[in-house]
Design a protein around this motif. Structure first.
Motif, PDB file in Angstrom:
ATOM      1  N   ASP A 184       2.684 -12.907  13.332  1.00  0.00           N
ATOM      2  CA  ASP A 184       1.933 -13.775  14.233  1.00  0.00           C
ATOM      3  C   ASP A 184       1.466 -15.014  13.481  1.00  0.00           C
ATOM      4  O   ASP A 184       0.690 -14.902  12.532  1.00  0.00           O
ATOM      5  CB  ASP A 184       0.732 -13.013  14.812  1.00  0.00           C
ATOM      6  CG  ASP A 184       0.129 -13.735  16.009  1.00  0.00           C
ATOM      7  OD1 ASP A 184       0.853 -14.557  16.618  1.00  0.00           O
ATOM      8  OD2 ASP A 184      -1.039 -13.483  16.326  1.00  0.00           O
ATOM      9  N   ASP A 185       1.959 -16.159  13.913  1.00  0.00           N
ATOM     10  CA  ASP A 185       1.472 -17.426  13.349  1.00  0.00           C
ATOM     11  C   ASP A 185       1.593 -17.522  11.845  1.00  0.00           C
ATOM     12  O   ASP A 185       0.754 -18.166  11.206  1.00  0.00           O
ATOM     13  CB  ASP A 185      -0.025 -17.573  13.691  1.00  0.00           C
ATOM     14  CG  ASP A 185      -0.219 -18.604  14.780  1.00  0.00           C
ATOM     15  OD1 ASP A 185       0.616 -19.507  14.875  1.00  0.00           O
ATOM     16  OD2 ASP A 185      -1.215 -18.496  15.512  1.00  0.00           O
ATOM     17  N   THR A 204       0.556 -13.994  21.108  1.00  0.00           N
ATOM     18  CA  THR A 204      -0.078 -12.894  20.379  1.00  0.00           C
ATOM     19  C   THR A 204      -0.221 -11.666  21.277  1.00  0.00           C
ATOM     20  O   THR A 204      -0.068 -10.528  20.819  1.00  0.00           O
ATOM     21  CB  THR A 204      -1.449 -13.331  19.827  1.00  0.00           C
ATOM     22  OG1 THR A 204      -1.249 -14.501  19.019  1.00  0.00           O
ATOM     23  CG2 THR A 204      -2.080 -12.247  18.966  1.00  0.00           C
TER      24      THR A 204
END
Ligand SMILES: Nc1ncnc2c1ncn2[C@@H]1O[C@H](COP(=O)(O)OP(=O)(O)O)[C@@H](O)[C@H]1O
Ligand SMILES: [Mg+2]
Length: 367
Positions: free
Chosen positions: A307-308, A37
């Protein structure tokens, strides 16, 4: 628009990083707390000159270091530009190539990235501020004038609110400040309405494709002003009518700092009506629609930072999502699970392994 290379110096858990990206899909794999991140945060910082995670920018400086530095090589039709951000205890400085840039509004948008983060899952329940920020971030990247108006509006609003705290504020002076606020917010409202209009047109189609079911999505710009011609006149009247209330409560009640974007699914409020699963897909559809809005303005896709995203999707939706990603976009995607990218176009994908602030090509065969 693509980011060809990034260099980090004492940024978060990176001491020294130099890495090149493929123009298509960059996968960052690694365990938790390794720096995935952080890398997206650095790219996003080049885009918006702010962190999507924290307010106090000194947190971005690696512990026990003095200055953090982010440098990105950004390629667009105009050629390749080197963007640099330096963050110290006393503030930050911006450079394009080697030239210092004084106004943030000149820097923002040189690298246009659109971010998805798991924190976006609160988007529909969050206070209006969050949805205003979404509009402001996207529009500021596309227009320095928009951003300048916004900054000036914030300054005058602060001045007006401070002045309202005086014992006997002068009505005439308040009206002068009101007029300035009106003049500054008219173009902002127009841009926000145009933006939401475009998004509304696209988001239903994108969402239905994700869900494989028919839905209607509406987005309304919620404001004191109605959507007809003399915006300035309307706002001026409302501000005058609110003057006594403003004085009594010592704050400005009318203006874009109170506006909101209301999302409706089949006519009902998304925040109270939609399921968690629907909200997830809706936020992704929103990001895709934003991508298209940006292309319509600058003729090139922004960089997509995910992100994710996999942890938010079930397996069927993961496949669907991969299929619906536009083909010309540069993507940075983080994951803890290499299996998540099975079936992604291998010839267009570079995989990197992130461990403790060090990034290397991922060696194992994952396909
Ligand atoms: N200013 C900083 N200095 C040093 N390390 C930091 C700093 N800020 C965050 N970190 C470290 O970065 C790591 C988190 O990185 P992050 O990119 O959020 O992880 P993930 O790979 O799970 O996305 C943690 O180990 C944290 O201690
Ligand atoms: Mg993370």
């Amino acid at each position: 628009m693509k980011i060809n290379e990034i260099r980090l110096n004492n940024f978060r858990n990176y001491s020294l990083l130099k890495m090149r990206f493929t123009k298509r899909i960059n996968v960052l794999i690694g365990d938790n707390a390794q720096g995935k991140t952080n890398l997206l945060e650095a790219i996003s910082f080049l885009s918006t000159v702010r962190s999507f995670r924290i307010k106090d920018e000194t947190d971005l400086i690696k512990k026990n270091c003095d200055i953090a530095r982010i440098e990105g090589m950004i390629e667009s039709d105009a050629g390749e530009k080197r963007l640099t951000v330096m963050i110290s205890q006393t503030g930050k400085s911006l450079l394009i190539h080697k030239n210092p840039v004084r106004r943030t509004s000149e820097f923002i948008g040189q690298c246009n990235a659109v971010l998805f983060t798991p924190a976006d899952m609160d988007f529909f329940e969050a206070p209006p501020k969050v949805r205003r920020r979404m509009m402001d971030v996207e529009l500021s990247k596309l227009s320095p004038v928009y951003m300048e108006n916004l900054n000036q509006y914030a300054r005058v609003l602060k001045e007006r609110n401070t002045y309202l705290k005086q014992e006997h504020p002068d009505f005439e002076y308040l009206e002068v400040l009101s007029d300035r606020l009106v003049a500054l917010q008219v173009p902002i409202i127009e841009s926000r309405r145009e933006f939401l209009g475009f998004i509304t047109e696209r988001i239903s189609a994108l969402f239905c494709e994700f869900m494989e079911e028919k839905f209607e999505i509406d987005i309304e710009y919620e404001s004191e002003s109605e959507n007809h011609t003399d915006l300035a006149q309307q706002l001026r009247l409302k501000m005058t009518a609110s003057l006594k209330r403003d004085i009594a409560f010592k704050m400005t009640h009318i203006g874009i700092h109170r506006d909101d974007a209301k999302f409706k699914l089949n006519g009902f409020d998304v925040s109270s009506f939609a399921s968690q699963g629907q909200k997830r897909m809706l936020i992704l559809a929103l990001k895709m629609a934003i991508l298209e809005f940006i292309v319509s303005k600058i003729d090139t896709y922004p960089i997509l930072l995910l992100d994710d995203v996999f942890s938010e999707l079930d397996s069927k939706k993961k496949i669907k999502f991969a299929q619906l990603l536009p083909k010309d976009v540069q993507i940075m995607i983080t994951t803890t699970e290499i299996n998540e990218i099975k079936g992604w176009p291998a010839s267009e994908t570079d995989v990197f392994f992130v461990k403790n602030g060090v990034i290397a090509p991922y060696k194992e065969d994952y396909r």
